[in-house]
Design a protein around this motif. Sequence first.
Motif, PDB file in Angstrom:
ATOM      1  N   GLU A 216       4.088  -2.728 -12.053  1.00 43.68           N
ATOM      2  CA  GLU A 216       4.441  -3.430 -10.820  1.00 43.68           C
ATOM      3  C   GLU A 216       4.586  -4.932 -10.995  1.00 43.68           C
ATOM      4  N   THR A 217       3.881  -5.531 -11.922  1.00 42.35           N
ATOM      5  CA  THR A 217       4.017  -6.979 -12.074  1.00 42.35           C
ATOM      6  C   THR A 217       5.345  -7.358 -12.709  1.00 42.35           C
TER       7      THR A 217
ATOM      8  N   GLY B 106       4.244   0.867   2.200  1.00 44.24           N
ATOM      9  CA  GLY B 106       4.276  -0.247   3.136  1.00 44.24           C
ATOM     10  C   GLY B 106       4.280  -1.549   2.353  1.00 44.24           C
ATOM     11  N   PHE B 107       5.171  -2.459   2.710  1.00 47.43           N
ATOM     12  CA  PHE B 107       5.329  -3.730   1.989  1.00 47.43           C
ATOM     13  C   PHE B 107       5.522  -4.817   3.034  1.00 47.43           C
TER      14      PHE B 107
ATOM     15  N   ILE C  23       3.433 -16.804  -5.293  1.00 50.94           N
ATOM     16  CA  ILE C  23       3.370 -15.517  -4.598  1.00 50.94           C
ATOM     17  C   ILE C  23       2.010 -14.897  -4.920  1.00 50.94           C
ATOM     18  N   VAL C  24       1.258 -14.583  -3.875  1.00 51.63           N
ATOM     19  CA  VAL C  24      -0.029 -13.910  -4.016  1.00 51.63           C
ATOM     20  C   VAL C  24       0.156 -12.488  -3.506  1.00 51.63           C
ATOM     21  N   VAL C  25      -0.200 -11.512  -4.340  1.00 54.13           N
ATOM     22  CA  VAL C  25      -0.007 -10.103  -3.989  1.00 54.13           C
ATOM     23  C   VAL C  25      -1.360  -9.441  -3.781  1.00 54.13           C
ATOM     24  N   PHE C  26      -1.508  -8.801  -2.620  1.00 57.29           N
ATOM     25  CA  PHE C  26      -2.667  -7.969  -2.335  1.00 57.29           C
ATOM     26  C   PHE C  26      -2.194  -6.525  -2.421  1.00 57.29           C
TER      27      PHE C  26
ATOM     28  N   ASP D 282       0.850  -1.190   0.000  1.00 53.79           N
ATOM     29  CA  ASP D 282       0.000   0.000   0.000  1.00 53.79           C
ATOM     30  C   ASP D 282       0.887   1.241   0.000  1.00 53.79           C
ATOM     31  N   VAL D 283       0.370   2.305  -0.566  1.00 58.92           N
ATOM     32  CA  VAL D 283       1.059   3.591  -0.582  1.00 58.92           C
ATOM     33  C   VAL D 283       0.195   4.584   0.187  1.00 58.92           C
TER      34      VAL D 283
END
Length: 92
Positions: free
Chosen positions: A89-90, A19-20, A70-73, A6-7
């Motif tokens: 981003e991908t 935030g990562f 890897i699952v990205v939210f 999130d930014v």
Amino acid sequence: MIVGIDVNHDWKREKSSVGFVASYDREFVQYNSFVSFQERGKEIVHGLEGLMKKALKRFFHMWDRLPRQIVVFRDGVSNSQLAAVQDKETRA
């Protein structure tokens, strides 16, 4: 591995914060967390490749292998920004 990104745009500050978080255990309850800063107002995460590399190195250090999946939210992306974020981003 589960990843959350999130930014945050605090208009009182000069930069936006990123935030990562990335899980490193089988139950997905233990996470590494990283914070970076970038130009204020930009939603696309600059430096995402470096954050992902850090998370993968820590995962590898724990398990002597890379994650199978890897699952990205990704939070904070409007419909009008979705294509641009997916494109940039991908690749990271």
